[in-house]
Design a protein around this motif. Structure first.
Motif, PDB file in Angstrom:
ATOM      1  N   VAL A   1     -15.823 -93.089  13.095  1.00  0.00           N
ATOM      2  CA  VAL A   1     -15.671 -94.079  14.165  1.00  0.00           C
ATOM      3  C   VAL A   1     -14.921 -95.318  13.682  1.00  0.00           C
ATOM      4  O   VAL A   1     -15.211 -96.426  14.098  1.00  0.00           O
ATOM      5  CB  VAL A   1     -17.021 -94.482  14.781  1.00  0.00           C
ATOM      6  N   THR A   2     -13.958 -95.116  12.835  1.00  0.00           N
ATOM      7  CA  THR A   2     -13.140 -96.243  12.381  1.00  0.00           C
ATOM      8  C   THR A   2     -11.702 -96.026  12.834  1.00  0.00           C
ATOM      9  O   THR A   2     -11.395 -95.054  13.507  1.00  0.00           O
ATOM     10  CB  THR A   2     -13.178 -96.378  10.846  1.00  0.00           C
ATOM     11  N   GLU A   3     -10.832 -96.948  12.443  1.00  0.00           N
ATOM     12  CA  GLU A   3      -9.445 -96.858  12.882  1.00  0.00           C
ATOM     13  C   GLU A   3      -8.745 -95.657  12.265  1.00  0.00           C
ATOM     14  O   GLU A   3      -9.072 -95.204  11.178  1.00  0.00           O
ATOM     15  CB  GLU A   3      -8.672 -98.135  12.533  1.00  0.00           C
ATOM     16  N   ALA A   4      -7.760 -95.146  12.996  1.00  0.00           N
ATOM     17  CA  ALA A   4      -6.968 -94.019  12.533  1.00  0.00           C
ATOM     18  C   ALA A   4      -5.756 -94.510  11.749  1.00  0.00           C
ATOM     19  O   ALA A   4      -5.167 -95.539  12.083  1.00  0.00           O
ATOM     20  CB  ALA A   4      -6.511 -93.180  13.726  1.00  0.00           C
ATOM     21  N   PHE A   5      -5.405 -93.744  10.725  1.00  0.00           N
ATOM     22  CA  PHE A   5      -4.234 -94.035   9.905  1.00  0.00           C
ATOM     23  C   PHE A   5      -3.211 -92.939  10.171  1.00  0.00           C
ATOM     24  O   PHE A   5      -3.547 -91.754  10.136  1.00  0.00           O
ATOM     25  CB  PHE A   5      -4.612 -94.062   8.422  1.00  0.00           C
ATOM     26  N   PHE A   6      -1.979 -93.382  10.406  1.00  0.00           N
ATOM     27  CA  PHE A   6      -0.942 -92.451  10.838  1.00  0.00           C
ATOM     28  C   PHE A   6       0.014 -92.074   9.715  1.00  0.00           C
ATOM     29  O   PHE A   6       0.301 -92.883   8.821  1.00  0.00           O
ATOM     30  CB  PHE A   6      -0.134 -93.058  11.987  1.00  0.00           C
ATOM     31  N   GLY A   7       0.532 -90.860   9.813  1.00  0.00           N
ATOM     32  CA  GLY A   7       1.628 -90.438   8.971  1.00  0.00           C
ATOM     33  C   GLY A   7       2.949 -90.880   9.569  1.00  0.00           C
ATOM     34  O   GLY A   7       3.004 -91.492  10.636  1.00  0.00           O
ATOM     35  N   GLN A   8       4.029 -90.541   8.867  1.00  0.00           N
ATOM     36  CA  GLN A   8       5.371 -90.930   9.303  1.00  0.00           C
ATOM     37  C   GLN A   8       5.899 -90.036  10.425  1.00  0.00           C
ATOM     38  O   GLN A   8       6.860 -90.380  11.088  1.00  0.00           O
ATOM     39  CB  GLN A   8       6.346 -90.877   8.119  1.00  0.00           C
ATOM     40  N   GLY A   9       5.254 -88.892  10.602  1.00  0.00           N
ATOM     41  CA  GLY A   9       5.674 -88.014  11.686  1.00  0.00           C
ATOM     42  C   GLY A   9       6.672 -86.962  11.263  1.00  0.00           C
ATOM     43  O   GLY A   9       7.338 -87.074  10.230  1.00  0.00           O
TER      44      GLY A   9
END
Lengths: 113, 112
Positions: B98-106
């Motif tokens: 339930v914490t923030e999501a970390f994104f990849g570069q795609g």
């Protein structure tokens, strides 16, 4: 299921102008709220988040957002924008107990020097 | 790893071919998400994995799309019989529950 609406698709401001980006969500329970930013050519990164407590939350780079539960809103504000704030801004919501993270359509902010 | 890693960073494929996109989440993150980002369309939710629970597949646009997550870590998004409308940037993110999501570069997918 939750949903998020961002009212402004493209906002154009001059440097030093104040910014407010609207975000409304729809969900029947308690939520966690986020604002993410995507600078040109970069990946999404977190600006700020609200889980509980003080409804006025402060994030990086002078941004803040206020959670107004009665209005289902989580608007993003900055008193004085800079050219470097040019980016796309996304509001997102997830159920507080966990679940999928749903994003709004995004708001493109262009700041003129 | 230090962040979410996606591969390949770019993929050009012919219409009708199958493609596989890979995501390596941050070590220890139990939740993993896939999104599709098209020009002017925001982030479209595709699928959500949380621990050992059944994935939330409610965002997959058609049965040509599928995803799996092996061993609670690496995930693969597969698109079968690609169409031109599948062209987009596919984003992966991971988080603790339930914490923030970390994104990849795609992964930028282009179907020609």
């Amino acid at each position: 299921a939750q949903s998020v609406s961002q009212h402004n698709h493209h906002v154009i401001l001059s440097e030093a102008a104040s910014l407010e980006l609207g975000c409304n969500y729809s969900y029947g329970g308690t939520v966690n709220l986020f604002w993410y930013v995507q600078y040109p050519g970069q990946h999404l990164q977190l600006l700020l988040k609200y889980f509980s407590g003080d409804p006025l939350v402060k994030g990086i780079k002078g941004f803040e957002a206020e959670f107004i539960k009665s209005k289902f809103s989580f608007n993003l504000r900055k008193p004085s924008v800079q050219w470097s704030d040019t980016a796309e801004y996304f509001c997102a919501v997830t159920p507080a107990q966990g679940g999928k993270l749903i994003f709004g359509q995004g708001t493109e902010l262009s700041v003129k020097p | 790893g230090a962040g979410v890693s996606q591969s390949p960073s770019n993929k050009v494929t012919e219409k009708g071919k199958d493609v596989e996109l890979r995501c390596d989440p941050i070590s220890g993150h139990t939740a993993l998400y896939w999104y599709r980002q098209s020009l002017g369309q925001g982030l479209e939710f595709l699928i959500y994995f949380q621990g050992n629970s059944a994935p939330d597949k409610s965002g997959l646009p058609s049965d040509r799309f599928s995803a799996e997550r092996t061993g609670g870590s690496v995930s693969t998004l597969t698109i079968q019989r690609t169409q031109q409308e599948d062209s987009a940037v596919y984003l992966c993110a991971s988080s603790l529950r339930v914490t923030e999501a970390f994104f990849g570069q795609g992964t930028r997918l282009t179907v020609v």
